[in-house]
Scaffold this active site. Sequence first.
Site, PDB file in Angstrom:
ATOM      1  N   HIS A 126      -4.387 -11.949   0.778  1.00  0.00           N
ATOM      2  CA  HIS A 126      -5.094 -10.696   0.477  1.00  0.00           C
ATOM      3  C   HIS A 126      -4.060  -9.593   0.246  1.00  0.00           C
ATOM      4  O   HIS A 126      -3.654  -8.891   1.159  1.00  0.00           O
ATOM      5  CB  HIS A 126      -6.020 -10.323   1.644  1.00  0.00           C
ATOM      6  CG  HIS A 126      -6.843  -9.097   1.409  1.00  0.00           C
ATOM      7  ND1 HIS A 126      -8.115  -9.132   0.878  1.00  0.00           N
ATOM      8  CD2 HIS A 126      -6.580  -7.784   1.640  1.00  0.00           C
ATOM      9  CE1 HIS A 126      -8.602  -7.914   0.788  1.00  0.00           C
ATOM     10  NE2 HIS A 126      -7.683  -7.076   1.244  1.00  0.00           N
ATOM     11  N   ASP A 145      -8.319 -20.152   3.532  1.00  0.00           N
ATOM     12  CA  ASP A 145      -7.404 -19.533   2.572  1.00  0.00           C
ATOM     13  C   ASP A 145      -8.213 -18.952   1.413  1.00  0.00           C
ATOM     14  O   ASP A 145      -8.287 -19.523   0.324  1.00  0.00           O
ATOM     15  CB  ASP A 145      -6.402 -20.578   2.074  1.00  0.00           C
ATOM     16  CG  ASP A 145      -5.315 -19.964   1.184  1.00  0.00           C
ATOM     17  OD1 ASP A 145      -5.211 -18.722   1.161  1.00  0.00           O
ATOM     18  OD2 ASP A 145      -4.589 -20.724   0.528  1.00  0.00           O
ATOM     19  N   GLU A 177      -4.795 -11.521   5.271  1.00  0.00           N
ATOM     20  CA  GLU A 177      -4.041 -10.294   5.011  1.00  0.00           C
ATOM     21  C   GLU A 177      -2.808 -10.192   5.916  1.00  0.00           C
ATOM     22  O   GLU A 177      -2.903 -10.386   7.126  1.00  0.00           O
ATOM     23  CB  GLU A 177      -4.910  -9.053   5.218  1.00  0.00           C
ATOM     24  CG  GLU A 177      -4.189  -7.765   4.814  1.00  0.00           C
ATOM     25  CD  GLU A 177      -5.102  -6.549   4.802  1.00  0.00           C
ATOM     26  OE1 GLU A 177      -4.848  -5.633   3.997  1.00  0.00           O
ATOM     27  OE2 GLU A 177      -6.063  -6.521   5.594  1.00  0.00           O
TER      28      GLU A 177
END
Length: 616
Positions: free
Chosen positions: A509, A558, A567
Amino acid sequence: MPDSKFSIASPTHTSASDADMHSVKYVHTISEAGRFLPSASQWNSTEIDFNLAPQSSNSYGSLPSRYSKSFDYDLVITDKAYFKRFLYISALAALLIPALVLLIHFLPHKHHPHSPTKNLTLAVNQALTFFDAQKSGNYPNYSPVKFRGNSGMQDGKVSNLNADLVGGFYDSGNNIKFSFPTAYAVTILSWSDIIKWGSDYLLKVFVPTNSTPDSTILYSQVGSTGNDTKVSNDINCWQRPEDMSYVRPVSVCDSTASDLAGEIIAALSAASIVFKDEIMYSGELIKAAGKLYEVTSREDPGRKQGTYTKVDACGGEARDYYNSTSFIDELVWGGTWLFFATGNNSYLAYATERFKAAEDEETESEKGIFYWNNKLTATAVLLTRLRFFRDLGYPYEGALRSSSSRTEILMCSYLSDHIFNKTQGGLILLRPGSGGALEFAATASFLSKLYSDYLDLLRRSGGSCGNDGFSLQMLRRFSISQVHYILGDNPMKMSYMVGFGDKYPYQVHHRSASIPWDDGQHYTCAEGDRWLYSKEPNPNLLVGAMVAGPDIFDNFSDERDKLWFTEPSIASNAGLVAALIALHDPPRKSSNSASLNLGIDQTGIFDKIHSTPSNP
């Protein structure tokens, strides 16, 4: 202490005459430091008689065996059927026992992975590379990250504000710059490694003024999360920082934002120690830290100290991401680092006098954790180092003793399954309800390895946990197990640091990593959404980024839009870097065979500290 005698075996064999001449020596000890120091006389010392150990009466220098006598037995078989049954059962047992041993050996073990040694040199270099990918401002052309460029070049130039806030680091997968976690990251990196890019930016974040002390300016945030979906901002716009064209507001605080100020003081002070050979720059860092400390530590009547996120204009939207819950721990943290940077005892006095108040302010859910919101755990380890190697005595011994006791309890808690749970794969769960377990596990790995090095330097074999205890090997096994889990020794068989090993997250992310780097090609916010929701791997590999990681059941997804899994952030990566560097250099003999080189600077942090610290 009163005179007393202890029976201690001599480490070498001596002749009778030598023993008579050197049988008694006088020593003193620093309480709980685990070592004897030589004394010139009996005053305040303990008499140790080296000849009280039992003397060997045989040529091999050992005591007679408890089992040195032999006996004869007359065995008579009275029933052949029973005897045959006995032989059959014995033979069956001889077959079953090895089979059982093999079965136990090959069954999966909880908490005890056996894997090849990881390449920590590669891991350290990759983890540091992540910070190159997070840089804002005039991007250096020598950077190993080739999908980044200049960005945020107008930061600080907004409405009636004309500040220079170009530089620093983007916090995570978004394009916001938060000063609080940046300062935390610089502090912890200074403890192990350092990036000057961060300390340069923090010098811009603090702006002293010549008017009243409370007019001091601290910039806490650049960029906006925003709740207006009709206006592009750093959250609702999935865009590379190089393409940003929307307004980036700046949040401004004064010196009453004590937690933010304390963290910046710690970061500048710690960085000054790292850059001590660059006298001009180190002096600039110390000067700024001292000025900020002066206005922040004042406790005048009517002047309110507090956390920066409680003030709208100051904390801005940081409360949604870095909602600081206390401030005394940051002030103690900052005072401690400023003492190490200067040797000024007034800073140590400030830190030790307020250590108990910081403990009282600490919430139950924060105990035993070192991360951006709680510095007390790490401060205790830092003060323990001072007590073990530069004990200054009165009037600091109370707080230093409390710190070392707290640190030993902390180590026990890491090793106990009754205080902190662990996943089936062995990951310690310091805050099981908050997610991001890898961030907390990394700093636990760092502190446990650091403390084991302290004990090793003192020639101590372990520590005490009430009726139980722990060894250096237990601490180091725990430390390496957490890093190995992060690097792939987990049920998912996945490295949670991008680029390390054969399997790692591909849909991190992260805006810059997920959008193709096409020179001269500008992508709008609307165009960026296609990559946010794409199921394809990121076109740019975010090497060294540690993602948030798995849940409490060791499961990981994932997927780019599930940021609670994928993230990364500069705060969590800083803890990983610290752990990797602490574990990177194994214990080994230095050129001086009488000393150990543990990969830590044994004395450098004490350069400014003397037996009687200097006053300002």
